[in-house]
Design a protein around this motif. Structure first.
Motif, PDB file in Angstrom:
ATOM      1  N   THR A 140      12.765 -35.919 -25.250  1.00 33.87           N
ATOM      2  CA  THR A 140      11.460 -36.294 -24.853  1.00 33.87           C
ATOM      3  C   THR A 140      11.760 -34.594 -23.980  1.00 33.87           C
ATOM      4  O   THR A 140      12.387 -34.263 -23.337  1.00 33.87           O
ATOM      5  CB  THR A 140      11.325 -37.259 -24.017  1.00 33.87           C
ATOM      6  OG1 THR A 140      10.757 -38.405 -24.750  1.00 33.87           O
ATOM      7  CG2 THR A 140       9.579 -36.747 -23.437  1.00 33.87           C
ATOM      8  N   ARG A 164       9.284 -34.108 -29.770  1.00 39.13           N
ATOM      9  CA  ARG A 164       8.294 -34.910 -29.552  1.00 39.13           C
ATOM     10  C   ARG A 164       8.221 -34.789 -27.616  1.00 39.13           C
ATOM     11  O   ARG A 164       9.593 -34.566 -26.620  1.00 39.13           O
ATOM     12  CB  ARG A 164      10.032 -36.440 -29.266  1.00 39.13           C
ATOM     13  CG  ARG A 164       9.772 -37.014 -30.687  1.00 39.13           C
ATOM     14  CD  ARG A 164      11.049 -37.924 -30.419  1.00 39.13           C
ATOM     15  NE  ARG A 164      11.858 -36.670 -31.075  1.00 39.13           N
ATOM     16  CZ  ARG A 164      13.113 -36.234 -31.780  1.00 39.13           C
ATOM     17  NH1 ARG A 164      12.429 -35.946 -32.684  1.00 39.13           N
ATOM     18  NH2 ARG A 164      13.741 -35.764 -31.151  1.00 39.13           N
ATOM     19  N   ALA A 166       5.787 -35.340 -23.662  1.00 39.91           N
ATOM     20  CA  ALA A 166       5.061 -36.251 -23.051  1.00 39.91           C
ATOM     21  C   ALA A 166       3.800 -35.465 -21.931  1.00 39.91           C
ATOM     22  O   ALA A 166       4.830 -34.403 -22.026  1.00 39.91           O
ATOM     23  CB  ALA A 166       6.067 -37.160 -22.117  1.00 39.91           C
ATOM     24  N   THR A 212       4.250 -38.502 -27.178  1.00 38.30           N
ATOM     25  CA  THR A 212       4.871 -40.138 -27.255  1.00 38.30           C
ATOM     26  C   THR A 212       3.824 -40.713 -25.849  1.00 38.30           C
ATOM     27  O   THR A 212       4.084 -41.954 -25.556  1.00 38.30           O
ATOM     28  CB  THR A 212       6.268 -39.719 -27.305  1.00 38.30           C
ATOM     29  OG1 THR A 212       6.352 -39.086 -25.731  1.00 38.30           O
ATOM     30  CG2 THR A 212       7.163 -39.441 -27.946  1.00 38.30           C
ATOM     31  N   HIS A 252       6.707 -43.883 -24.096  1.00 36.95           N
ATOM     32  CA  HIS A 252       7.017 -43.503 -22.892  1.00 36.95           C
ATOM     33  C   HIS A 252       6.195 -43.502 -21.705  1.00 36.95           C
ATOM     34  O   HIS A 252       5.424 -42.581 -22.171  1.00 36.95           O
ATOM     35  CB  HIS A 252       7.679 -41.967 -23.647  1.00 36.95           C
ATOM     36  CG  HIS A 252       7.733 -41.354 -22.863  1.00 36.95           C
ATOM     37  ND1 HIS A 252       9.121 -40.834 -22.957  1.00 36.95           N
ATOM     38  CD2 HIS A 252       8.046 -40.179 -22.019  1.00 36.95           C
ATOM     39  CE1 HIS A 252      10.076 -39.855 -21.850  1.00 36.95           C
ATOM     40  NE2 HIS A 252       9.208 -39.877 -21.305  1.00 36.95           N
TER      41      HIS A 252
END
Length: 420
Positions: A140, A164, A166, A212, A252
């Motif tokens: 992430t 990926r 966040a 995520t 997440h």
């Protein structure tokens, strides 16, 4: 110009020698004999691994511990932690390289065929940093802005992969009290909460991104398990509601670090109670809650020791001058804390230098070797006995020590690093 010094330790006494584990005393005595004048960190990686294991064991299965490499990046400390944590949090290319090495050693968590168990943070990630993270398959990347999301998308497309990510959020208000000081105020970190829906909507139109979840790091130095559990539960509820409202497949929820380290007579953080309290607020199915402590896992795995090169009385007050200082160990000055010491007697004295300066039953200020009064590590601590040539040892120096100092100022030799 005012000079910021550590708070006075008046009316406090230095730790007794028994504060040091016997194996630490033995090793420092050996090093002082071989490397006089000594200035060094000594680490016990097993202590860090034990602390990580205790925290991990106390948590529900849906919560995971990632270690923030910035706190202590010594390769052997990372190798020990790799056996006990789910992965690492990094903020630079150098930290990414260290994390990859630790994770791919035989004792590490390994990477298998899935993402590299690394989370990335930082308010000003360069294209070079983002490129390395995406190429490495980082689990992430905590994106700090819409511009950063666009850059990640472009780089991932160029590399023919999907990144990926966040979104780091600066929440408008956290409805709890305590040591939670990094949210709801203007900050370089994260996207302000009112802007989150628009940023997510724009991010969903970008190719090569897998959104995520969220990163909310609004805690710092919290010793209260109840307050910190309330913070984590709030993060879970906020992330769940926001993901549902914005059409994000939530997997997440990164709540950052923020667990404090107890000094002096402070009550240590109660990991067992913390785990019990957060257990009643699980994330949605398929989502994980991430904790990324740094200082908490490694503070008590390290000791900073420096020889007293001179000891003198100035207008009735004793000063111990060290072969070191803020060029090695800047934490007490930067964080305005009383960081207590132990005096380790040695036989490092050359009789050709004349009588050995000695202070007994007196207040003492500990300073370094730099040409500035800011090089002050501890003020007004009461010592029973200290001599030139003895070692001053700072316990709880395993975090933000060697990595956090200013080693090039004046050009003195850096602190050595040794491992038990």
């Amino acid at each position: 110009m005012s000079i910021e010094l550590p708070p006075s330790a008046a009316h406090r006494a230095a730790y007794p020698l028994t504060r040091l584990p016997e194996r630490v005393t033995t090793r420092l005595t050996e090093l002082a004999r071989d490397r006089a004048p000594l200035a060094a960190y000594l680490y016990d990686p097993a202590t860090a691994a034990t602390r990580a294991r205790e925290l991990r064991t106390a948590l529900p299965q849906w919560a995971a511990v990632y270690y923030a490499v910035k706190a202590n990046a010594h390769p052997q400390v990372l190798a020990a932690l790799a056996e006990e944590v789910a992965g690492f949090e990094v903020a630079s290319r150098s930290e990414l390289a260290l994390a990859r090495t630790a994770l791919t050693t035989p004792a590490g968590a390994g990477t298998g065929s899935g993402p590299l168990p690394v989370l990335a943070a930082g308010p000003a990630k360069t294209v070079a940093v983002l490129t390395d993270l995406i190429a490495a398959g980082a689990e992430t990347i905590n994106a700090e802005s819409l511009l950063e999301l666009r850059r990640i998308s472009r780089i991932a497309q160029e590399l023919g992969t999907t990144a990926r990510v966040a979104l780091r959020v600066n929440p408008a208000h956290i409805p709890i009290t305590g040591s939670l000081t990094m949210g709801g105020v203007p900050s370089a970190f994260g996207v302000p909460e009112p802007d989150v829906p628009d940023v997510l909507a724009a991010a969903r139109t970008l190719p090569a991104l897998d959104l995520t979840g969220f990163h909310i790091h609004a805690a710092s130095g919290n010793l209260d398990a109840d307050t910190h559990a309330a913070y984590v539960r709030w993060c879970v509820r906020w992330a769940t509601d926001t993901a549902a409202a914005c059409g994000i497949d939530l997997r997440h929820i990164d709540t950052g670090g923020g667990i404090g380290v107890a000094f002096e007579d402070e009550k240590p953080f109660d990991t067992a109670r913390f785990g019990e309290l957060i257990a009643d607020t699980p994330p949605p199915p398929g989502a994980r809650v991430i904790l990324e402590p740094g200082r908490y896992l490694v503070a008590d795995c390290g000791w900073y020791a420096a020889e007293v090169t001179d000891l003198k009385n100035s207008y009735g007050h004793w000063y111990a001058m060290l072969r070191g200082g803020i060029n090695h160990f800047q934490l007490p000055t930067s964080w305005a804390i009383v960081h207590n010491i132990t005096v380790l007697p040695t036989e490092n004295w050359n009789d050709a230098d004349g009588p050995r300066p000695t202070a007994e039953d007196a207040p003492l200020t500990v300073v370094g070797e730099l040409c500035t009064p800011e090089d002050t590590l501890l003020r007004d601590i009461h010592v029973s006995r200290i001599r030139a040539g003895d070692l001053v040892v700072f316990p709880n120096a395993g975090s933000y020590g060697w990595e956090f100092a200013m080693p090039h100022f004046l050009g003195h030799p850096p602190a050595e690093r040794h491992v038990l």
